[in-house]
Write an enzyme that holds these catalytic residues in place. Structure first.
Site, PDB file in Angstrom:
ATOM      1  N   HIS A   1      53.814  73.496  63.538  1.00  0.00           N
ATOM      2  CA  HIS A   1      53.455  73.979  62.197  1.00  0.00           C
ATOM      3  C   HIS A   1      51.988  74.417  62.203  1.00  0.00           C
ATOM      4  O   HIS A   1      51.160  73.836  62.893  1.00  0.00           O
ATOM      5  CB  HIS A   1      53.684  72.861  61.171  1.00  0.00           C
ATOM      6  CG  HIS A   1      53.567  73.334  59.766  1.00  0.00           C
ATOM      7  ND1 HIS A   1      52.354  73.543  59.160  1.00  0.00           N
ATOM      8  CD2 HIS A   1      54.518  73.678  58.860  1.00  0.00           C
ATOM      9  CE1 HIS A   1      52.560  73.989  57.932  1.00  0.00           C
ATOM     10  NE2 HIS A   1      53.864  74.083  57.721  1.00  0.00           N
TER      11      HIS A   1
ATOM     12  N   GLU B   1      56.039  81.781  59.808  1.00  0.00           N
ATOM     13  CA  GLU B   1      55.274  81.361  58.636  1.00  0.00           C
ATOM     14  C   GLU B   1      53.889  81.989  58.708  1.00  0.00           C
ATOM     15  O   GLU B   1      52.992  81.450  59.375  1.00  0.00           O
ATOM     16  CB  GLU B   1      55.133  79.839  58.613  1.00  0.00           C
ATOM     17  CG  GLU B   1      56.443  79.100  58.502  1.00  0.00           C
ATOM     18  CD  GLU B   1      56.270  77.755  57.826  1.00  0.00           C
ATOM     19  OE1 GLU B   1      57.019  77.491  56.896  1.00  0.00           O
ATOM     20  OE2 GLU B   1      55.367  76.998  58.204  1.00  0.00           O
TER      21      GLU B   1
ATOM     22  N   GLY C   1      51.583  77.649  51.109  1.00  0.00           N
ATOM     23  CA  GLY C   1      50.969  76.859  50.047  1.00  0.00           C
ATOM     24  C   GLY C   1      49.986  77.626  49.192  1.00  0.00           C
ATOM     25  O   GLY C   1      49.244  77.033  48.404  1.00  0.00           O
TER      26      GLY C   1
ATOM     27  N   SER D   1      55.479  79.953  50.783  1.00  0.00           N
ATOM     28  CA  SER D   1      55.645  80.159  49.334  1.00  0.00           C
ATOM     29  C   SER D   1      57.046  80.663  48.973  1.00  0.00           C
ATOM     30  O   SER D   1      57.185  81.483  48.060  1.00  0.00           O
ATOM     31  CB  SER D   1      54.558  81.081  48.798  1.00  0.00           C
ATOM     32  OG  SER D   1      53.276  80.508  48.984  1.00  0.00           O
TER      33      SER D   1
END
Ligand SMILES: O=C[C@H](O)COP(=O)(O)O
Length: 239
Positions: free
Chosen positions: A84, A156, A162, A202
């Site tokens: 991540h 991502e 976020g 998001s």
């Protein structure tokens, strides 16, 4: 790093009731390590699977504070998120350590969800494809097409995580198509077509459909919107 144990339990109980009739969508929750066994007890006979947010590449030993693949499977996990962007940014994760974790996950019969994505600066410098190519090639180095059958990728873009800024469906699709082409070059057409490539950053109920209806977007890796059962339910039930 959201939810203490009781919150994770209540959240997954609520989610389980909301999605109990859903079929045709694979649903996985990845709570913090501390809540894995509690969440597993709630979902073990349901249509929700369990994953962790990281693992270490050794099975056991003097690595205080780390958690291994055998530990995760013993807690009921079948998936594990690897690489991540927050692990890369704050905890020194590199493509090389991502690669070691992928091999450890597969050896432990866990399916890795491997995160890749460019930063805002890299996008603005027109380096998105260069960065994605490096992360895919180096992160997946040494894997066979057979092993790829158990690997999930998650694109991502770091600037969309976020932040409330979502990649447009066209921006996301462009990178997903590029990733699929890379997989084709590395592992062949069949593997490229079969590999699940999720989008994360998001994802919300009001943008899930248009993102997931893109031809090369096969699912979502949901952060903030998964912390409320009703918004996660709406994403799972996207049309
Ligand atoms: O961990 C989840 C992903 O990084 C996406 O997070 P987000 O949906 O809050 O942007």
């Amino acid at each position: 790093m959201f939810t203490v144990v009781d919150e994770a339990k209540a959240l997954v109980e609520d989610l389980k009731a909301r999605v109990r009739d859903v079929s045709g969508v694979e649903i996985v929750v990845c709570p913090p390590f501390i809540s894995l066994t509690t969440v597993h007890a709630v979902i073990k006979d349901s249509n929700i699977g369990l994953g962790a947010q990281n693992l270490y590449w050794e099975d056991k030993g003097a690595f205080t504070g780390e958690v291994s693949a055998p530990m995760l499977t013993s807690a009921g996990c079948s998936y594990v998120i690897i690489g991540h962007s927050e692990r890369r940014t704050y905890f020194g994760e590199t493509d090389a350590t991502v690669n070691k974790r992928i091999f450890a996950a597969l050896a432990g019969e866990l399916k890795p969800i491997v995160c890749i994505g460019e930063t805002l600066q890299e996008r603005e410098q027109n380096r998105t494809f260069e960065v994605i190519k490096r992360q895919v090639k180096d992160g997946l180095a040494g894997l066979s097409a057979e092993q790829m059958a158990d690997v999930v990728l998650a694109y991502e873009p770091v600037w969309a995580i976020g932040t409330g800024k979502t990649a447009t469906p066209a921006q996301a699709q462009e990178v997903h198509a590029f990733i699929r082409k890379l997989l084709k070059d590395l592992f062949g057409s069949a593997t490229a077509e079969a590999t699940r490539i999720q989008y994360g950053g998001s994802v919300k109920p009001d943008n899930a459909s248009e993102l997931m209806n893109q031809p090369d977007i096969d699912g979502a890796l949901v952060g903030g919107a998964s912390l409320k059962a009703d918004s996660f339910e709406q994403i799972v039930k996207f049309q």
